[in-house]
Design a protein around this motif. Structure first.
Motif, PDB file in Angstrom:
ATOM      1  N   GLU A  46       0.856  -1.188   0.000  1.00 11.92           N
ATOM      2  CA  GLU A  46       0.000   0.000   0.000  1.00 11.92           C
ATOM      3  C   GLU A  46       0.891   1.236   0.000  1.00 11.92           C
ATOM      4  O   GLU A  46       1.797   1.350   0.836  1.00 11.92           O
ATOM      5  N   PHE A  48       1.083   5.578  -0.144  1.00  9.42           N
ATOM      6  CA  PHE A  48       0.386   6.835   0.120  1.00  9.42           C
ATOM      7  C   PHE A  48       1.333   7.978  -0.245  1.00  9.42           C
ATOM      8  O   PHE A  48       2.306   8.237   0.472  1.00  9.42           O
ATOM      9  N   GLU A  58      -3.140   7.474  -3.667  1.00  9.60           N
ATOM     10  CA  GLU A  58      -2.978   6.161  -3.038  1.00  9.60           C
ATOM     11  C   GLU A  58      -2.930   5.097  -4.119  1.00  9.60           C
ATOM     12  O   GLU A  58      -3.593   5.217  -5.149  1.00  9.60           O
TER      13      GLU A  58
END
Length: 95
Positions: A46, A48, A58
């Motif tokens: 993930e 960001f 994102e």
């Protein structure tokens, strides 16, 4: 040291980068916070991003280590599959 993507991209990571145009001029800078988890040959990364102009983005990668030691990845905003290969302490990741 040999780079293993599944070890390096495990847990929290902080990075900084830049975007260049074709002439090499820096057009944007960014900071990215990542978190990776792995289960066997399948990983989730993930990301960001915060760009210097305030934009936020994102992205979540699903990465698979293939039997030949290369990697494939998909993300919702990426067309097709990304391909990757580690060599020594570097990774080539293209999409």
């Amino acid at each position: 040291p040999k780079l293993l993507i599944e070890d390096y991209f495990k847990g929290p990571i902080k990075a900084w980068g830049l975007v260049q145009d074709r002439s090499g001029k820096v057009t944007r800078r960014f900071e990215v916070t990542m978190n990776g988890t792995w289960n066997g040959n399948q990983g989730r990364l993930e990301e960001f991003f915060v760009y210097d102009d305030g934009e936020k983005q994102e992205r979540t990668w699903i990465i698979t280590k293939l039997p030949d030691g290369t990697y494939e990845g998909t993300a919702g905003d990426i067309v097709g599959k990304a391909k990757g290969k580690a060599s020594g302490n570097a990774v080539q990741w293209y999409y």
